[in-house]
Structures are given as structure tokens and as C-alpha cells.
Design a protein around this motif. Structure first.
Motif, PDB file in Angstrom:
ATOM      1  N   UNK A  70     -21.304  -3.656  -5.859  1.00  0.00           N
ATOM      2  CA  UNK A  70     -21.810  -4.963  -5.430  1.00  0.00           C
ATOM      3  C   UNK A  70     -21.616  -6.009  -6.526  1.00  0.00           C
ATOM      4  N   UNK A  71     -21.994  -5.644  -7.780  1.00  0.00           N
ATOM      5  CA  UNK A  71     -21.875  -6.615  -8.865  1.00  0.00           C
ATOM      6  C   UNK A  71     -20.417  -6.949  -9.158  1.00  0.00           C
ATOM      7  N   UNK A  72     -19.533  -5.933  -9.095  1.00  0.00           N
ATOM      8  CA  UNK A  72     -18.111  -6.175  -9.361  1.00  0.00           C
ATOM      9  C   UNK A  72     -17.509  -7.086  -8.291  1.00  0.00           C
ATOM     10  N   UNK A  73     -17.805  -6.770  -7.000  1.00  0.00           N
ATOM     11  CA  UNK A  73     -17.263  -7.594  -5.907  1.00  0.00           C
ATOM     12  C   UNK A  73     -17.783  -9.034  -5.990  1.00  0.00           C
ATOM     13  N   UNK A 124     -16.826 -14.003   2.567  1.00  0.00           N
ATOM     14  CA  UNK A 124     -16.733 -12.665   1.970  1.00  0.00           C
ATOM     15  C   UNK A 124     -17.862 -12.423   0.975  1.00  0.00           C
ATOM     16  N   UNK A 125     -18.195 -13.453   0.231  1.00  0.00           N
ATOM     17  CA  UNK A 125     -19.244 -13.331  -0.779  1.00  0.00           C
ATOM     18  C   UNK A 125     -20.612 -13.058  -0.151  1.00  0.00           C
ATOM     19  N   UNK A 126     -20.816 -13.521   1.116  1.00  0.00           N
ATOM     20  CA  UNK A 126     -22.107 -13.297   1.790  1.00  0.00           C
ATOM     21  C   UNK A 126     -22.422 -11.803   1.933  1.00  0.00           C
ATOM     22  N   UNK A 505      -6.901  -5.379  -0.760  1.00  0.00           N
ATOM     23  CA  UNK A 505      -7.822  -4.240  -0.917  1.00  0.00           C
ATOM     24  C   UNK A 505      -9.219  -4.605  -0.420  1.00  0.00           C
ATOM     25  N   UNK A 506      -9.677  -5.807  -0.754  1.00  0.00           N
ATOM     26  CA  UNK A 506     -11.002  -6.228  -0.294  1.00  0.00           C
ATOM     27  C   UNK A 506     -11.038  -6.366   1.232  1.00  0.00           C
ATOM     28  N   UNK A 507      -9.954  -6.859   1.808  1.00  0.00           N
ATOM     29  CA  UNK A 507      -9.892  -6.943   3.265  1.00  0.00           C
ATOM     30  C   UNK A 507      -9.950  -5.562   3.894  1.00  0.00           C
ATOM     31  N   UNK A 508      -9.249  -4.600   3.284  1.00  0.00           N
ATOM     32  CA  UNK A 508      -9.266  -3.233   3.809  1.00  0.00           C
ATOM     33  C   UNK A 508     -10.666  -2.633   3.726  1.00  0.00           C
ATOM     34  N   UNK A 509     -11.380  -2.917   2.649  1.00  0.00           N
ATOM     35  CA  UNK A 509     -12.750  -2.420   2.536  1.00  0.00           C
ATOM     36  C   UNK A 509     -13.617  -2.969   3.670  1.00  0.00           C
ATOM     37  N   UNK A 510     -13.400  -4.220   4.023  1.00  0.00           N
ATOM     38  CA  UNK A 510     -14.220  -4.833   5.068  1.00  0.00           C
ATOM     39  C   UNK A 510     -13.830  -4.356   6.464  1.00  0.00           C
ATOM     40  N   UNK A 511     -12.528  -4.030   6.674  1.00  0.00           N
ATOM     41  CA  UNK A 511     -12.053  -3.710   8.024  1.00  0.00           C
ATOM     42  C   UNK A 511     -11.898  -2.220   8.283  1.00  0.00           C
TER      43      UNK A 511
END
Length: 564
Positions: A70-73, A124-126, A505-511
Motif C-alpha cells: 500500500x505504501x509503495x503504490x 488509481x490512488x483512491x 503492471x499496476x493496471x494488471x494488478x487492478x484488472x
């Protein structure tokens, strides 16, 4: 009633405690059951603590991973938003400083695109907002919305009116006030995320202590298990073998032989004294026979007593036989001359032995039957000689043999006190077959992945380091897998390309997965600018060791040229 039961239990506990004290002083007054149950009790206590500490360690580790991720993202998102704000300001200055409609249109398009990226970054930050930054983030999101609306109006004025109108709208104190507040919000959010990272580090320190406790408890459990094995070997197995040998000597008429373990206070001692009574009874029978007592009454009494002790002997022998027969593995016991002392039904089943082979038969007879049934093809004499040599040298061994009918047998051999030999044998054919099937399947999958035309890349989702590339991916990137594996995108590609990869990579984590192809332009440090088409999936979850990103890549750089 309850008081009486409580007093009885207290008295029994006090008595057992006194026994432990005497045992610690060197006087072995504990029974085998008390020894085994005590070790089992301590082992259960240690195992309970081990389970509790394991659960605590898993809980701490899970919390640490969530907090760290969470802190890294959040920190990455803050940096990205700050960069986008700066980029929007630079595009705005471009609109101020040019009167050329064409150039102004380019700056306006870039500013609008950055506005959309800024809105997506805030959304994304939300996902990482918690109670400690919820209120601050709410104000921050409103200011971002004001900032975006303000810049939208700036673009409209610049495109529809003039650059001067845009400058008049954008270069004022209200705009600078919003910018200053945004900077203050970003700094405050950074401080909150730094505090989260410190809390995650504190959890990691606690987890290290938990690991130390787990190691200590595991070592204690291992020591207790080893102690249990030592107690069983010294107090039960070895003693029973010695008493069995003494019983065999008495049964053969040697009534002057000594019975071991008479001074023990446990079950083995009681068994030894029972064998001594049996020996004394046999000796008395022999004395009566030597004196040739003529009365039938005396003979009947002697025979009755002899039968009674013989029944006890047979009962003990039956109990030992029942224990051997209940084993799931095949078992055979030989004496020092390789003659069968005992065997169970599973051993007989493994080699299809006939009922004619019983206790008293020789190992050579068993091997001759195996030769006739096609389950042994070696030299019988040499095999028996090797067994006798191992018995003489008391050499334990373990090995596997392959029978002619395709079965694989795992054999464990151990010497027995008194010169005997025991072999435990297990049919492991199905286990070995499953291992071979699994090995072939792994080679099959590896061959397919290495030879497909599409590039396949895998990275560890926890640290974003590459862990696998196939031949096609090596060719597309222009590097060997030795240069790629173990590194991150920032260590291999330019800053712009690395940021694009990390954004995907962040998009893949979300989807969870991206089966629809995504086309990107990447600057390769070796092959230059490449147009790639990628489909991506996740393997495992965030709380698993096997959590990975798998990307299937196709290089489409040459397609337009080929089409032309």
C-alpha cells in the motif's frame, strides 16, 4: 465426591513428580508408558506453541505485505501525480508563449492528454486511501478537479480566442494559490506514506522475532522426537529383543541362563520377572523329572504349572506377532544365520510366498522360490553371502530393487541386538511412476514454451524482477536471459519505457488479467524503438510466494513496412 476425586488426582500427580525427581537423580523408577506419555505431553505442548507462533508469524507477514504494498503504490502514485502536474504547467506555458495556431494546438492536445492521465492517476490512488489520509485525500481530489477544470478552460481560451486570453486566465494569483495548496497536499500525503512504510518495517522486525521463536520451538520438537526414539529403542525394542532371546534359550532347555532387565521397575521389568518365573518353573519341572517322582498328583501339578507358564509365553509371542502383522509394510526378521525368525503377511504378499515358507525357513529358500516365480534373477548364493556379511558387520542400509514384473521395492535393513537382522520392505511402484510422469510433463511444457513464436516473459509480482524469458523474448528484447533475469525494467530500459511497463503492471494488478492485446511503443536499449502487442495475466495472489506476472509479447514493428 468432587473433593475426593481432586484429592486422588493431586496424590497421583505428587507421586509422579517424585518419580521424576528420582529419575533425574539416576534411579529409573518410571514405567515405559510414563516415559512415552511424558515425552508426548511435552511434544504436544511444544507443538501447540509452534502452531500459535506459526499463526502469529503468518498474520504479521500478511499485514506487512499489505502495508508495504500500500505504501509503495501510494508513493508511486504521488510521484506520478506530481510529475503530471509539472507537465501540465509546462504545456500551459507553451500555450502562453506561442501565437502560432498550429503549435498552440499541439500544446493544447498535450495538456488535455495530461489532464486525462492526471484524473486516472487520482482514481488509481483512491484504491490505497485509508483512514489516516481519507480527509486529506478528499480535499486533494477536489483541488485536482479544480486544477483540471481550470486548465480545460485555459485550453479553450487559447484555442478559441488567443494565447493572450489564455495567459490572462492562467497567470494569476488564484492559479498559483491552487498550485501551492496542491504542493502542500502532496507533501502531507508523502509524510503519511512514509509513516506507513516505517510501520511496515516495524512489523518486519516483529516477524523476525517470531521466526526465531519458531526455530527454537521446532528445535525443541525435534529434540523431543529424537528423545522419544532413543527411549523406545533403549527401553522397549532392545529390551524386548534381549528378553525374546532369553525366552528362546529357556524354551530350548537352558534353565541356567540369566534373564536381563530384572531390576527395572517398568513393564519390561515385569515381563523379565515373568520370564524368570517361567524359567524357574521349567527348572522345577526338570528337577521333578530327574527325581522321577512317582505320584500322578505331583506330575499333574507340575504339568499344570508348566502349561500355565507356557500359555503366558505363547500369549507374549502372539502379541509380538500381531504387532508385526499389523504393519502396512512388508517385514522379515532373520537370525545370525539368515534363517527366518518372523515375517508378516505383507512381506509374503510382495513376493507371493507359499504357506510352506514359515518361521524357521531360510533366506535361501525364499530366494529360490522367487527365482522360480520370476521375481529374482541374481545369484542366490552371492546374495545370501552379502546379507550374512551385513549381519556380521551390523551395517544398516537402504536401497531399491526392481522386480522382473515391473514393480519397485524400497528396502530398509537394520541389525538387531543379538546378531539378528530385520528388513522392512515397501512397494513404491506407483510413487516412482507418478514421479516419472511429472518429470515428463515438466519437460514437455518447457519445450513448448521455449519454442513458441510468441515471446513469453514472467516477473515476480512482489519485486517486479524478471524471472523467466523464452527464446522469442530474448530475440525481441535483444538481450540474453542471463542479462535480463533478476533485474527490473528500470535496470534494463529507459526511464520512459520503464515507467510505461510499471504502469501496465499496476493496471494488471487492478484488472487481474489483460487478455485483450495492448499495443505499446517501447525503446529497447539494443534494438531501438519497437512496437509491441502484449497480453498479460497474473498467476497466484498477492499473499502467495508464486505471485507472478506473465506477458505474451508479439513484435509488430515490421508489420506496417511489410504491408506497404
Amino acid at each position: 465426591m468432587d473433593a475426593t476425586a481432586l484429592g486422588s488426582g493431586f496424590g497421583a500427580g505428587t507421586k509422579l513428580l517424585k518419580k521424576f525427581v528420582r529419575f533425574a537423580r539416576g534411579v529409573d523408577t518410571l514405567t515405559v508408558a510414563e516415559k512415552v506419555y511424558s515425552i508426548a505431553g511435552f511434544l504436544a505442548i511444544v507443538t501447540t506453541f509452534l502452531l500459535v507462533m506459526s499463526i502469529q508469524s503468518v498474520r504479521l507477514q500478511t499485514t506487512y505485505r499489505h502495508m508495504h504494498a500500500s505504501s509503495a503504490a501510494a508513493a508511486i502514485n504521488v510521484g506520478r501525480i506530481n510529475a503530471l502536474i509539472y507537465a501540465i504547467v509546462m504545456e500551459s506555458r507553451g500555450i502562453y508563449m506561442t501565437a502560432d495556431r498550429g503549435k498552440m494546438k499541439q500544446f493544447a492536445d498535450g495538456l488535455l492528454r495530461r489532464n486525462r492521465e492526471l484524473a486516472e492517476a487520482v482514481k488509481t490512488m483512491e484504491q490505497n486511501v485509508r483512514d489516516d489520509d481519507a480527509e486529506l485525500f478528499s480535499d486533494f481530489r477536489q483541488r485536482i478537479a479544480q486544477f483540471i477544470d481550470f486548465r480545460q478552460e485555459l485550453v479553450r481560451r487559447g484555442v478559441e480566442i488567443s494565447s493572450a486570453a489564455a495567459r490572462e486566465w492562467g497567470d494569476n494569483d488564484a492559479n498559483r494559490t491552487v498550485r501551492n495548496k496542491l504542493n502542500s497536499d502532496i507533501e502531507a500525503l508523502e509524510r503519511i506514506y512514509q509513516q506507513r512504510a516505517r510501520e511496515a518495517d516495524e512489523l518486519a522486525n516483529e516477524n523476525r522475532y517470531a521466526a526465531a521463536y519458531l526455530f527454537a520451538l521446532g528445535l525443541a520438537a525435534l529434540l523431543l522426537a529424537a528423545l522419544n526414539v532413543v527411549v523406545m529403542r533403549r527401553s522397549v525394542v532392545g529390551a524386548l529383543a534381549e528378553i525374546t532371546q532369553a525366552t528362546d534359550r529357556i524354551a530350548q532347555g537352558d534353565v541356567k541362563s540369566e534373564v536381563p532387565h530384572l531390576r527395572r521397575y517398568d513393564e519390561i521389568g515385569r515381563l523379565a520377572r515373568a520370564v524368570q518365573n517361567f524359567r524357574d518353573a521349567v527348572a522345577r519341572i526338570f528337577e521333578l523329572e530327574e527325581l522321577e517322582l512317582g505320584t500322578a498328583q505331583a506330575r499333574d501339578v507340575a504339568m499344570t504349572e508348566r502349561d500355565k507358564f507356557n500359555d503366558k509365553y505363547q500369549a507374549k509371542k502372539w502379541q509380538l506377532s500381531a504387532a508385526i502383522s499389523s504393519m502396512p509394510q512388508g517385514l522379515i526378521m532373520l537370525d545370525g544365520k539368515a534363517n527366518v525368525v518372523a515375517m508378516n503377511a505383507n512381506y509374503r504378499k510382495i513376493y507371493s510366498l507359499p504357506e510352506t515358507i514359515q518361521a524357521g525357513s531360510s533366506l535361501e529358500e525364499i530366494l529360490q522360490h522367487r527365482v522360480r516365480s520370476g521375481l529374482f534373477s541374481g545369484d542366490v548364493t552371492k546374495y545370501v553371502g552379502a546379507v550374512l556379511d551385513r549381519i556380521a558387520r551390523r551395517q544398516p542400509t537402504a536401497y531399491e530393487i526392481a522386480l522382473n514384473d515391473g514393480r519397485t521395492i524400497k528396502i530398509y535393513e537394520r541389525p538387531m541386538d543379538g546378531g539378528g537382522w530385520v528388513s522392512v520392505q515397501e512397494d513404491v511402484t506407483e510413487q516412482r511412476q507418478r514421479e516419472r510422469i511429472l518429470e515428463r510433463m515438466e519437460r514437455f511444457l518447457a519445450t513448448i514454451i521455449e519454442n513458441v513464436a510468441e515471446g513469453i516473459i514472467a516477473k515476480d509480482a512482489r519485486n517486479l524482477r524478471y524471472v523467466f524469458v523464452n527464446k522469442a523474448a530474448e530475440k525481441m528484447i535483444g538481450m540474453s536471459r542471463g542479462e535480463i533475469i533478476g533485474k527490473t525494467a528500470r535496470e534494463l530500459f529507459s526511464v520512459e519505457a520503464a515507467e510505461l511497463i510499471e504502469r501496465r503492471d499496476q493496471q494488471l494488478l487492478a484488472q487481474r488479467q489483460q487478455l485483450e492485446p495492448i499495443i505499446d511503443t517501447i525503446d529497447s536499449p539494443v534494438r531501438g524503438r519497437r512496437v509491441i502487442c502484449a497480453r498479460r495475466i497474473q498467476v497466484g495472489g498477492a499473499d502467495e510466494e508464486s505471485h507472478m506476472f506473465v506477458t505474451m509479447v508479439e513484435d509488430r514493428t515490421e508489420r506496417p513496412a511489410a504491408a506497404a
